[in-house]
Design a protein around this motif. Sequence first.
Motif, PDB file in Angstrom:
ATOM      1  N   LYS A 185       0.825  -1.223   0.000  1.00 14.99           N
ATOM      2  CA  LYS A 185       0.000   0.000   0.000  1.00 14.99           C
ATOM      3  C   LYS A 185       0.858   1.273   0.000  1.00 14.99           C
ATOM      4  CE  LYS A 185      -4.525  -1.552   1.091  1.00 14.99           C
ATOM      5  NZ  LYS A 185      -5.844  -1.189   1.618  1.00 14.99           N
ATOM      6  N   ASP A 207      -4.358   4.168 -11.341  1.00 18.81           N
ATOM      7  CA  ASP A 207      -4.916   4.209  -9.991  1.00 18.81           C
ATOM      8  C   ASP A 207      -5.626   2.880  -9.791  1.00 18.81           C
ATOM      9  OD1 ASP A 207      -5.715   5.218  -7.530  1.00 18.81           O
ATOM     10  OD2 ASP A 207      -6.245   7.171  -8.363  1.00 18.81           O
ATOM     11  N   ASP A 210     -10.137   0.900  -3.990  1.00 20.09           N
ATOM     12  CA  ASP A 210      -9.666   0.739  -2.618  1.00 20.09           C
ATOM     13  C   ASP A 210     -10.110  -0.636  -2.101  1.00 20.09           C
ATOM     14  OD1 ASP A 210      -8.763   1.019  -0.081  1.00 20.09           O
ATOM     15  OD2 ASP A 210      -9.959   2.785   0.415  1.00 20.09           O
ATOM     16  N   ALA A 228      -7.393   4.815  -5.020  1.00 22.42           N
ATOM     17  CA  ALA A 228      -6.787   4.886  -3.683  1.00 22.42           C
ATOM     18  C   ALA A 228      -5.272   5.130  -3.683  1.00 22.42           C
ATOM     19  CB  ALA A 228      -7.076   3.574  -2.956  1.00 22.42           C
TER      20      ALA A 228
END
Length: 276
Positions: A185, A207, A210, A228
């Motif tokens: 992450k 991108d 999430d 996210a």
Amino acid sequence: MLKLGYNEATCKENSSVERDLELCEKYGYDYIELRLDMLKEYLKKHTMQELKDFFAKSHLKPFALNSIENINFCTPQEWEELVELFAFACEVAKEINNPYIIVVPTVTEGVCTKNEKEVFEDSVEVLKKLADIASPYGVKLSFEPIGDRRWCCNSVRQALEIVQAVNREEVGLTVDCINFYMHDKAADVDYIRRIPKEKLFVYHMNDCEDLPLGVLDHCHRIMPGKGAIPIDKITKAVMDAGYDGPACLELFRPQYWEMDAEDVIKMGAECTREFL
Ligand code: ZN
């Protein structure tokens, strides 16, 4: 400021090399990453000279060919097929003045259980062999770690160590937003700043939704700014490392393959430009 690039994976199911070239030129992209499978289709109806002529008269230029995959732990048969495809890529690259070929580590069905030393030693050996083949063509290999644990090399740190041990000017790295994010992450964006300028060859921008790591996959890639990933921070780190090439929009999102390629490529230019 980075240049605007387009990777053909983004519309690979709803476009063609011909159409991608036309649309990328129309919407102001500076560079294109052609896909080898789409290029083989293109060459059934067109000549290499036509491709060269297109680039000669266009603003759009070729940047990287995608991709040579599963480079690690090959059987002799797999290696023979890989080298055949790689030689084709080198020839095309030389003809059209395309500087890079993306090379990707091996993926397994489940989590890759090869240990880091095994992956390191095999990657160094394989990348050196491929560099030997590429060298006479004047083309460079951009090694791309894929963030998910199914791939044997899945972090920028691991890939950089491999590339530095290879120690050849033809071999460098790709940083890809989702692959960087999928590892942890994007916990250590600063690490990107450690990549020597001369080893950072390609930057892929995207991108993603999430979703928890382990669930998140390449089909969840989405237009820059709609998900996210801290793209602004990653892009800043890439630029701080000295990179000044294109940010190439690279998506594998099935919903975009159901749209008109023109709408996707137009939206891609608008969304990606925000981060250059
Ligand atoms: Zn990528």
